[in-house]
Design an enzyme around this catalytic site. Structure first.
Site, short mmCIF file in Angstrom:
data_model
loop_
_atom_site.label_atom_id
_atom_site.label_comp_id
_atom_site.label_asym_id
_atom_site.label_seq_id
_atom_site.Cartn_x
_atom_site.Cartn_y
_atom_site.Cartn_z
N PHE A 1 35.70 30.51 41.92
CA PHE A 1 34.69 29.78 41.13
C PHE A 1 35.14 29.64 39.69
CE2 PHE A 1 31.74 31.72 44.33
CZ PHE A 1 31.18 30.54 44.82
N ARG B 1 40.64 36.45 30.75
CA ARG B 1 41.46 37.07 31.82
C ARG B 1 42.46 38.11 31.33
NH1 ARG B 1 37.72 35.03 34.84
NH2 ARG B 1 37.96 32.84 35.43
N ASP C 1 31.46 28.45 29.54
CA ASP C 1 31.86 29.23 30.72
C ASP C 1 33.31 28.90 31.09
OD1 ASP C 1 31.91 30.92 32.86
OD2 ASP C 1 30.53 29.78 34.12
N ASN D 1 34.57 40.41 32.67
CA ASN D 1 35.08 40.50 34.05
C ASN D 1 36.60 40.38 34.07
OD1 ASN D 1 34.94 37.76 33.43
ND2 ASN D 1 34.47 37.13 35.53
O1 DOR Z 1 32.23 29.73 37.80
C1 DOR Z 1 32.27 30.85 37.34
N1 DOR Z 1 33.43 31.44 37.01
N2 DOR Z 1 31.14 31.51 37.19
C2 DOR Z 1 31.12 32.79 36.82
O2 DOR Z 1 30.06 33.34 36.68
C3 DOR Z 1 32.37 33.54 36.61
C4 DOR Z 1 33.48 32.64 36.28
C5 DOR Z 1 34.81 33.30 36.41
O3 DOR Z 1 34.99 34.42 35.93
O4 DOR Z 1 35.71 32.67 36.95
ZN ZN Z 2 28.51 33.59 35.34
#
Ligand code: DOR
Ligand code: ZN
Length: 441
Positions: free
Chosen positions: A339, A83, A321, A113
């Site tokens: 998510f 982040r 992840d 991201n």
């Molecule tokens: O659960 C997830 N969180 N899946 C993803 O693909 C992205 C990730 C996030 O960046 O929070």
């Molecule tokens: Zn992902």
């Protein structure tokens, strides 16, 4: 947008330390195939060395003589979200790296991201050169701005230090764009990592069908959204010959497709996360945003298929992840929370317990899923415990039981489904770059 914080940059100088001696430990090294009791000695230059006939004097030596410890080369997680820049209230390069080190990791691959998205060489270099507790190997965007429309400047990004390309959080769902990405990544010898979920099939689904989904009236995620994405990605892998890495698989049918693709000889690898291996949708306790992730938890049959996939080598590696989100955003409940769940500090306990203790996975195969295969994917030589190698390892206590208190994790975030649960097994220390970190020793 605030300017991102700059971390100290410069050549990593190993910190010369005292020598370090473990007179009796379990040595688990997938590179040399060793799983045996023995001693480990690290000299003052930070190299694994034979135990000297005369040990250095007490002031120049640290001895760790605690029963029940296992030493494994430093774990490598090819899928973390730090982040930084963009949401450093949830995590930053320093806190994410501390969480990784506490979890037994010495290398991580950060996802792009961020905000702004990591699609510029400056942002790649910034992550790559940050002097934090673990070595950061950034992935960079596959497409400009992660918008899925135009292939990013992969060549420049690779030169800046990107080890892989991904739009994680979203799939590169236009096959014409993905084909260009794969052709260019192939020329660079770099893998494309895909978040294989077709947006047009996922229909806004946030959870697989289960009692909690019904009780809360949550939109259901259809498994086809992942399975058809995997099928499309594999077709492009066949067409382009580019190394394809499928992220966080959650469905039995996806495992089957990867198994067939690998049997065909395609350069496909895939990862299993600790949460998808250990938990099923039916375990979701209620309206708790800390159980919401993308892709969502599967059925028991999916979980079983993922475990089998790991056991037979179809799913080549573990990856967390690690997806930190602020407490406030996760408190919104299942319907609207973002998510993702954090995973770095619970990964050892969860994967050892699930795969080795419950499924009978060979300990060396477990270690290979955290060390050998992740490093191979990103083109690095894995760390090893062999004499002469630079010391880079984790010290594990695989029997220690501990209760997960999110407020005591190194991560800034608390979004873990293991909150309040008791796990068995954890990392207690790491050694990297001449530095011995001992958070739990
Ligand atoms: O659960 C997830 N969180 N899946 C993803 O693909 C992205 C990730 C996030 O960046 O929070
Ligand atoms: Zn992902």
């Amino acid at each position: 947008m605030a300017k991102p914080v700059c971390y100290p940059i410069g050549a990593m100088k190993p910190e010369t330390t005292k020598a370090l001696y473990f007179p009796r430990v379990r040595l688990l090294d997938p590179t040399s195939g060793r799983d045996e009791e023995g001693a480990l000695f690290v000299d003052a230059e930070g190299r694994i060395a034979p135990v000297p006939e005369r040990l250095p004097s007490a002031s120049r030596l640290t001895i760790v003589d605690r029963p029940g410890l296992t030493i494994v080369p430093g774990l490598c997680d090819v899928h973390v979200h730090f982040r930084d820049p963009g949401a450093t209230d949830a995590e930053d390069l320093v806190s994410g790296s501390a969480a990784a080190a506490n979890g037994g990791f010495t290398r991580v691959v950060t996802m792009p991201n961020t905000n702004p998205a990591t699609d510029t060489p400056e942002l790649v270099r910034r992550a790559r050169s940050a002097q934090t507790a673990v070595a950061i190997y950034p992935s960079a965007c596959a497409t400009v701005g992660r918008m899925g429309k135009t292939c990013a400047a992969l060549e420049t990004l690779e030169q800046a230090g990107a080890v892989a390309f991904s739009d994680d959080g979203a799939m590169v769902s236009d096959p014409a764009v993905m084909k260009v990405v794969m052709l260019r990544a192939k020329k660079l010898g770099r893998p494309v990592m895909d978040h294989a979920v077709l947006p047009e099939l996922s229909q806004g689904g946030v959870v697989r069908d289960c009692p909690t989904a019904q009780a809360l009236g949550l939109p259901i995620f259809p498994p086809e959204a992942e399975v058809e994405a995997v099928r499309a990605d594999i077709a492009l892998c066949r067409e382009t010959g580019c190394a394809l890495h499928l992220q966080h698989l959650s469905c039995a049918e996806s495992v089957e497709l990867v198994r067939a693709a690998r049997a065909e000889g395609l350069p496909v690898t895939a990862e299993a996360t600790p949460h998808h291996l250990a938990l099923a949708a039916e375990d979701i306790p209620g309206n708790d945003g800390n159980w919401r992730m993308n892709p969502p938890l599967g059925t028991r049959a999916d979980v079983e298929a993922l475990r089998q996939g790991v056991l037979d080598g179809t799913l080549t590696l573990f990856a967390t992840d690690h997806a930190p989100h602020t407490r406030a955003s996760k408190a919104k409940g299942f319907k609207t929370a973002p998510f993702g769940v954090i995973g770095l500090e619970t990964a050892v306990g969860v994967t050892w317990d699930t795969m080795v203790r419950q499924c009978g996975m060979a300990p060396l195969a477990w270690a290979a899923c955290w060390v050998t295969h992740p490093n191979r994917l990103i083109g690095l030589r894995p760390p090893t415990l062999e004499i002469g190698a630079p010391a880079e390892f984790a010290v594990l206590d695989l029997e220690e039981t501990w209760t997960v208190d999110p407020d005591r994790l190194a991560s800034k975030s608390a979004d873990t489904p293991w909150a309040g649960k008791t796990l068995r097994g954890r990392a207690v220390a790491t050694y990297r770059n001449g530095r011995f970190r001992t958070p739990f020793l």
